[in-house]
Design a protein around this motif. Structure first.
Motif, PDB file in Angstrom:
ATOM      1  N   ALA A 119       0.859  -1.245   0.022  1.00  0.00           N
ATOM      2  CA  ALA A 119       0.018   0.061   0.024  1.00  0.00           C
ATOM      3  C   ALA A 119       0.853   1.239   0.036  1.00  0.00           C
ATOM      4  CB  ALA A 119      -0.694   0.111   1.233  1.00  0.00           C
ATOM      5  N   GLU A 120       2.047   1.285   0.763  1.00  0.00           N
ATOM      6  CA  GLU A 120       2.865   2.445   0.595  1.00  0.00           C
ATOM      7  C   GLU A 120       3.416   2.621  -0.642  1.00  0.00           C
ATOM      8  OE1 GLU A 120       6.902   3.743   3.145  1.00  0.00           O
ATOM      9  OE2 GLU A 120       5.709   1.983   3.883  1.00  0.00           O
ATOM     10  N   LEU A 121       3.911   1.572  -1.345  1.00  0.00           N
ATOM     11  CA  LEU A 121       4.332   1.617  -2.578  1.00  0.00           C
ATOM     12  C   LEU A 121       3.358   2.242  -3.686  1.00  0.00           C
ATOM     13  CD1 LEU A 121       6.459  -1.593  -3.077  1.00  0.00           C
ATOM     14  CD2 LEU A 121       7.438   0.847  -2.784  1.00  0.00           C
ATOM     15  N   LYS A 122       2.222   1.811  -3.465  1.00  0.00           N
ATOM     16  CA  LYS A 122       0.966   2.269  -4.377  1.00  0.00           C
ATOM     17  C   LYS A 122       0.704   3.679  -4.141  1.00  0.00           C
ATOM     18  CE  LYS A 122      -1.522  -2.124  -4.975  1.00  0.00           C
ATOM     19  NZ  LYS A 122      -2.586  -2.867  -4.779  1.00  0.00           N
ATOM     20  N   ALA A 123       0.905   4.104  -2.738  1.00  0.00           N
ATOM     21  CA  ALA A 123       0.730   5.570  -2.553  1.00  0.00           C
ATOM     22  C   ALA A 123       1.798   6.506  -2.924  1.00  0.00           C
ATOM     23  CB  ALA A 123       0.581   5.793  -1.110  1.00  0.00           C
ATOM     24  N   GLU A 124       2.786   5.918  -2.927  1.00  0.00           N
ATOM     25  CA  GLU A 124       4.030   6.846  -3.451  1.00  0.00           C
ATOM     26  C   GLU A 124       3.708   7.013  -4.943  1.00  0.00           C
ATOM     27  OE1 GLU A 124       7.703   4.792  -2.746  1.00  0.00           O
ATOM     28  OE2 GLU A 124       7.630   5.370  -0.314  1.00  0.00           O
ATOM     29  N   GLY A 125       3.459   5.900  -5.655  1.00  0.00           N
ATOM     30  CA  GLY A 125       3.024   6.001  -7.103  1.00  0.00           C
ATOM     31  C   GLY A 125       1.874   6.968  -7.454  1.00  0.00           C
ATOM     32  N   MET A 126       0.643   6.707  -6.544  1.00  0.00           N
ATOM     33  CA  MET A 126      -0.261   7.887  -6.486  1.00  0.00           C
ATOM     34  C   MET A 126       0.223   9.384  -6.500  1.00  0.00           C
ATOM     35  SD  MET A 126      -2.606   6.017  -7.625  1.00  0.00           S
ATOM     36  CE  MET A 126      -4.278   6.870  -7.613  1.00  0.00           C
ATOM     37  N   THR A 127       0.968   9.468  -5.645  1.00  0.00           N
ATOM     38  CA  THR A 127       1.759  10.810  -5.094  1.00  0.00           C
ATOM     39  C   THR A 127       2.387  11.196  -6.237  1.00  0.00           C
ATOM     40  OG1 THR A 127       1.739  10.416  -2.739  1.00  0.00           O
ATOM     41  CG2 THR A 127       3.078  12.238  -3.507  1.00  0.00           C
ATOM     42  N   ARG A 128       3.391  10.497  -6.826  1.00  0.00           N
ATOM     43  CA  ARG A 128       3.827  10.841  -8.075  1.00  0.00           C
ATOM     44  C   ARG A 128       3.097  11.350  -9.287  1.00  0.00           C
ATOM     45  NH1 ARG A 128       7.412   6.839  -7.074  1.00  0.00           N
ATOM     46  NH2 ARG A 128       6.479   5.320  -8.314  1.00  0.00           N
ATOM     47  N   GLN A 132       2.461  15.244 -11.069  1.00  0.00           N
ATOM     48  CA  GLN A 132       3.183  15.467 -12.598  1.00  0.00           C
ATOM     49  C   GLN A 132       2.250  15.053 -13.592  1.00  0.00           C
ATOM     50  OE1 GLN A 132       6.715  13.072 -12.472  1.00  0.00           O
ATOM     51  NE2 GLN A 132       5.628  11.215 -13.085  1.00  0.00           N
ATOM     52  N   ASP A 133       2.506  15.616 -14.691  1.00  0.00           N
ATOM     53  CA  ASP A 133       1.637  15.429 -15.782  1.00  0.00           C
ATOM     54  C   ASP A 133       1.764  13.890 -16.396  1.00  0.00           C
ATOM     55  OD1 ASP A 133       1.259  15.487 -19.102  1.00  0.00           O
ATOM     56  OD2 ASP A 133      -0.352  16.328 -17.926  1.00  0.00           O
ATOM     57  N   ALA A 134       0.876  13.188 -16.615  1.00  0.00           N
ATOM     58  CA  ALA A 134       1.001  11.629 -16.973  1.00  0.00           C
ATOM     59  C   ALA A 134       1.613  11.655 -18.302  1.00  0.00           C
ATOM     60  CB  ALA A 134      -0.431  10.859 -16.911  1.00  0.00           C
ATOM     61  N   LEU A 135       1.352  12.522 -19.102  1.00  0.00           N
ATOM     62  CA  LEU A 135       1.919  12.326 -20.668  1.00  0.00           C
ATOM     63  C   LEU A 135       3.166  13.186 -20.785  1.00  0.00           C
ATOM     64  CD1 LEU A 135       1.270  11.706 -23.361  1.00  0.00           C
ATOM     65  CD2 LEU A 135       0.248  14.083 -23.660  1.00  0.00           C
ATOM     66  N   THR A 136       3.479  14.235 -20.245  1.00  0.00           N
ATOM     67  CA  THR A 136       4.895  14.779 -20.346  1.00  0.00           C
ATOM     68  C   THR A 136       5.547  14.665 -19.096  1.00  0.00           C
ATOM     69  OG1 THR A 136       4.027  16.946 -19.383  1.00  0.00           O
ATOM     70  CG2 THR A 136       3.879  16.564 -21.636  1.00  0.00           C
ATOM     71  N   HIS A 137       5.187  14.147 -18.176  1.00  0.00           N
ATOM     72  CA  HIS A 137       6.186  14.044 -16.808  1.00  0.00           C
ATOM     73  C   HIS A 137       6.529  15.350 -16.089  1.00  0.00           C
ATOM     74  CE1 HIS A 137       5.578   9.614 -17.056  1.00  0.00           C
ATOM     75  NE2 HIS A 137       6.064   9.585 -18.178  1.00  0.00           N
ATOM     76  N   VAL A 138       5.972  16.607 -16.538  1.00  0.00           N
ATOM     77  CA  VAL A 138       6.345  17.770 -16.120  1.00  0.00           C
ATOM     78  C   VAL A 138       5.349  17.849 -14.807  1.00  0.00           C
ATOM     79  CG1 VAL A 138       6.220  20.062 -16.327  1.00  0.00           C
ATOM     80  CG2 VAL A 138       6.730  18.836 -18.251  1.00  0.00           C
ATOM     81  N   ALA A 142       0.774  21.517  -7.646  1.00  0.00           N
ATOM     82  CA  ALA A 142       0.949  20.766  -6.308  1.00  0.00           C
ATOM     83  C   ALA A 142       2.409  20.656  -6.250  1.00  0.00           C
ATOM     84  CB  ALA A 142      -0.073  19.537  -6.267  1.00  0.00           C
ATOM     85  N   ALA A 143       3.102  19.900  -7.060  1.00  0.00           N
ATOM     86  CA  ALA A 143       4.560  19.533  -6.696  1.00  0.00           C
ATOM     87  C   ALA A 143       5.252  20.897  -6.573  1.00  0.00           C
ATOM     88  CB  ALA A 143       5.214  18.847  -8.075  1.00  0.00           C
ATOM     89  N   PHE A 144       5.127  21.885  -7.188  1.00  0.00           N
ATOM     90  CA  PHE A 144       5.633  23.302  -7.105  1.00  0.00           C
ATOM     91  C   PHE A 144       5.229  23.786  -5.576  1.00  0.00           C
ATOM     92  CE2 PHE A 144       5.703  27.761  -6.866  1.00  0.00           C
ATOM     93  CZ  PHE A 144       6.655  28.235  -6.819  1.00  0.00           C
ATOM     94  N   ASP A 145       3.960  23.477  -4.803  1.00  0.00           N
ATOM     95  CA  ASP A 145       3.655  24.105  -3.685  1.00  0.00           C
ATOM     96  C   ASP A 145       4.407  23.283  -2.749  1.00  0.00           C
ATOM     97  OD1 ASP A 145       2.035  25.957  -4.650  1.00  0.00           O
ATOM     98  OD2 ASP A 145       0.249  24.953  -4.558  1.00  0.00           O
ATOM     99  N   ALA A 146       4.536  21.851  -2.811  1.00  0.00           N
ATOM    100  CA  ALA A 146       5.194  21.188  -2.055  1.00  0.00           C
ATOM    101  C   ALA A 146       6.651  21.102  -1.757  1.00  0.00           C
ATOM    102  CB  ALA A 146       5.034  19.691  -2.364  1.00  0.00           C
ATOM    103  N   ALA A 147       7.257  21.621  -3.219  1.00  0.00           N
ATOM    104  CA  ALA A 147       8.895  21.846  -3.334  1.00  0.00           C
ATOM    105  C   ALA A 147       8.974  23.185  -2.563  1.00  0.00           C
ATOM    106  CB  ALA A 147       9.439  21.751  -4.564  1.00  0.00           C
TER     107      ALA A 147
END
Length: 183
Positions: A119-128, A132-138, A142-147
């Motif tokens: 479940a932890e690995l799935k949660a990490e994948g969902m967080t990723r 990020q955009d699924a197509l471009t991986h940009v 939300a990622a900017f706010d977290a960083a």
């Protein structure tokens, strides 16, 4: 003087017979007591002491074998063969059942641990995926706010290492807009 009186006394023979009878009774009682004690010792040894020692050995072996083991095939309780028909046999059966319950409990803990890891690995994948955009991986806002929150925390702590880059992208935006409008 007493010995002479006893020998000359008419009570000498009956006194010697009584003393001999008393001595025989004491020796017979002592012999019966020793035989009884030996039988009692053997019975206690067979029905109480030996089963307790066997149970103790089995429990100690189980504790030593199971210490820090994650392989469930190694977790086993060698149940001693106790057939006394009393509380010790019942205790032996209870300890054997307890050891089976412990193995079952360890099995469920290891299973739950594996599910939690999955479940932890799935949660990490969902967080990723959420950052990020699924197509471009940009990475997205939300990622900017977290960083940014992480960077602000490290600035407050005095451990931040970063660089600031400023770029003028107006011409890029104009060209991109014209490109999409013209299509």
């Amino acid at each position: 003087m007493l010995a002479t009186w006893l020998q000359e006394s008419p009570y000498h023979a009956p006194l010697l017979a009584a003393a001999a009878g008393f001595l025989f009774g004491v020796l017979l009682t002592a012999l019966v007591g020793v035989i009884f004690m030996a039988i009692l010792y053997a019975w206690i040894r067979r029905n109480i002491t030996a089963p307790i020692l066997a149970l103790e050995k089995s429990a100690r072996d189980f504790a030593e074998i199971s210490r820090a083991k994650t392989d469930l095939s190694l977790l086993r309780f060698d149940e001693p063969d106790i057939r006394t028909g009393n509380e010790l046999e019942s205790l032996s059966e209870s300890i054997a059942q307890m050891s089976r319950n412990i193995v079952s409990y360890v099995r469920s803990i290891l299973s739950a641990e594996a599910r939690a890891r999955s479940a932890e690995l799935k949660a990490e994948g969902m967080t990723r995926l959420a950052y990020q955009d699924a197509l471009t991986h940009v990475k997205n806002k939300a990622a900017f706010d977290a960083a940014a929150a992480e960077l602000n925390e490290s600035i407050r702590a005095g451990t931040a290492e970063f660089a600031l880059v400023m770029m003028y992208l107006c011409l890029f935006v104009e060209r991109k807009t014209k490109l999409f409008i013209n299509i």
